[in-house]
Write a protein that holds these residues in place. Sequence first.
Motif: not given
Length: 279
Positions: A54-62, A69-75, A79-83
């Motif tokens: 999973a990647i937590v970032a302000p912008f998805a593009e970079p 198989g990564q999941k990108i979520v906004l900061d 956070l939209a992350l499951e336990p």
Amino acid sequence: MTQEPMAHPQIFDHDALRQCRTRRKSDAMFLHDMARDEVEDRLSMVKRTFTKPAIVAPFAEPWENVLPGQKIVLDNDVLALEPQAHDVIIHVMALHWANDPVGQLIQCRRALQEDGLLLLVTLGGQTLHELRTSLAEAETYISGGLSPRVAPMGEIRDLGALLQRAGFALPVADVVPLSVQYRDLPHLMQDLRAMGETNAMTNRLRKPTRRAVFDLANHIYGQNFATEDGKLNATFELVCLTGWSPADTQPQPLRPGSAKMRLADALKVPETKVPDRDQ
């Protein structure tokens, strides 16, 4: 009687931050490109294949296609992350805007599986110290006071301690410094606007700043932080943090007094006695 949870100080206005980020331009994202290089380099040194990233970032593009198989979520604050859903979480270029940085790290730890890796890159305390100093001196002289203009950012020691507070094992922190040259102060501020990194502090000045403040700040900047060819030097500091969610299989420190060999014997050197300072 149930107590209400204590609210964290709202240092940053996230509505204003989202507005700032809408102004970003792809050709000004060099800090994100550099952070991505650091992430990929560090991942290459980990002898493990990650399958649930999973990647937590302000912008998805970079951050597209960093890991399969990564999941990108906004900061966001939440956070939209499951336990326990991920074996690696990459948190990039966002912690310096968090009102509750420890809370961000705790959420990441809870979303990691046992012995999962957190790899975090954020801006550190020396970032834009030249701009901070020049604006503060100019505003004090022109206006007789100070207003928040450059966001506070954590020093490497403090950021490393946050990992331990959030419950991570085997914490490591290091710094990647970067110096960038600009023609003048307006050129630097234009670049910050294009990065989406302009002032979004809650207590920021809400009225236009006098032009004289920026003119004097430009002069002070040039007097103190110019290169030999007259350009303004701006420091950016990337702090890289790594930590692991706790697991029984990880190396554990020995109990004090449990060593079975003296250090002098292990190093094969004669033991040196410390003189008594009272003699």
